[in-house]
Motif scaffolding. Structure first.
Motif, mmCIF file in Angstrom:
data_model
loop_
_atom_site.group_PDB
_atom_site.id
_atom_site.type_symbol
_atom_site.label_atom_id
_atom_site.label_comp_id
_atom_site.label_asym_id
_atom_site.label_seq_id
_atom_site.Cartn_x
_atom_site.Cartn_y
_atom_site.Cartn_z
ATOM 1 N N CYS A 57 11.964 13.443 51.233
ATOM 2 C CA CYS A 57 10.911 13.406 52.268
ATOM 3 C C CYS A 57 11.157 12.965 53.700
ATOM 4 N N CYS A 59 9.835 11.882 56.007
ATOM 5 C CA CYS A 59 9.356 10.732 56.732
ATOM 6 C C CYS A 59 10.560 9.658 56.793
ATOM 7 N N SER A 61 11.286 8.026 53.966
ATOM 8 C CA SER A 61 11.171 6.881 53.004
ATOM 9 C C SER A 61 12.370 7.042 51.836
ATOM 10 N N CYS A 68 5.801 11.461 47.807
ATOM 11 C CA CYS A 68 5.689 10.556 49.120
ATOM 12 C C CYS A 68 4.620 11.415 49.829
ATOM 13 N N CYS A 69 4.837 12.007 50.985
ATOM 14 C CA CYS A 69 3.841 12.460 51.973
ATOM 15 C C CYS A 69 2.960 13.392 51.198
HETATM 16 ZN ZN LIG Z 1 6.979 11.095 53.218
#
Ligand SMILES: [Zn+2]
Length: 220
Positions: A57, A59, A61, A68-69
């Motif tokens: 991901c 982001c 993480s 996740c997203c």
């Molecule tokens: Zn994410």
């Protein structure tokens, strides 16, 4: 699709399960600018970055996109980090400093190579954070934060993510010298999109993708 092609969310469907929204801020040169001292303009745009289900991901993480997203109820936009390669969840925030020596702070801001002055008048002077070296793409120079020095000796600093603010604070420590005090960071809400309805919702930002935030509707 190019990472950096602007999209219009109101025209044409973009599938929240197949990628990210990303918010960019550029400084675009403009040789026809009315004020030759500041020949350019700030330009904000949203792009779509495609992702595959098993990708790491974006982001930050450390999880896979599908865990996740993609699994979130709300589509939370990303913004690029000052390295120009990685991304963070958008988490708008600001800090304010009261200063005594406006003239010398102004001069230090003007002389800092990481900053670009974008406006300067009787009431306020503005800078964008470019970093050193500044990062250019086809839309202009990437901007990672904003600094405003007001006439009333207030220095107002805004950043769109934790990583951006953590990049700006050491610069502010350099510039302010003895006038630097660890500031209180104020978090603003962020506009996310309900994946089912397409509605925009203002939400408290989840600043750490690995952390737990009981007030975050994404984690219900
Ligand atoms: Zn994410």
């Amino acid at each position: 699709m190019s990472r950096n092609k602007p999209i219009d969310l109101y025209k044409g469907p973009v599938d929240p399960n197949s990628g990210y929204l990303c918010m960019w801020m550029h400084w675009r040169p403009n040789i026809d600018a009315p004020d030759p001292q500041f020949p350019g303009q700030k330009l904000s745009m949203v792009t779509f970055i495609p992702a595959k289900s098993g990708d790491q991901c974006l982001c930050g993480s450390g999880k896979k996109f599908r865990e996740c997203c993609r699994a979130r109820v709300y589509w939370h936009p990303l913004c690029p980090n000052p390295d120009g390669k990685s991304f963070s969840l958008m988490a708008p925030q600001s800090v304010t400093f009261k200063i005594s020596n406006r003239a010398s702070i102004r001069e230090r801001l003007m002389n800092d190579v990481r900053l670009q002055c974008t406006a300067d008048d009787a009431d306020s002077a503005f800078w964008v954070y470019w970093g050193d070296p500044a990062l250019d793409d086809q839309h202009g120079t990437l901007c990672f934060g904003d600094i405003e020095l007001k006439r009333n000796r207030t220095l107002y600093v805004t950043a769109m993510s934790d990583i951006r603010m953590q990049t700006l604070l050491p610069l502010l420590r350099d510039v302010l010298g003895d006038e630097f005090k660890p500031p209180k960071i104020r978090h603003e809400s962020v506009a996310v999109i309900d994946k089912k309805t397409g509605n925009r919702i203002q939400m408290r930002a989840t600043t750490d993708p690995r952390g737990k935030s009981p007030n975050d509707p994404e984690r219900r």
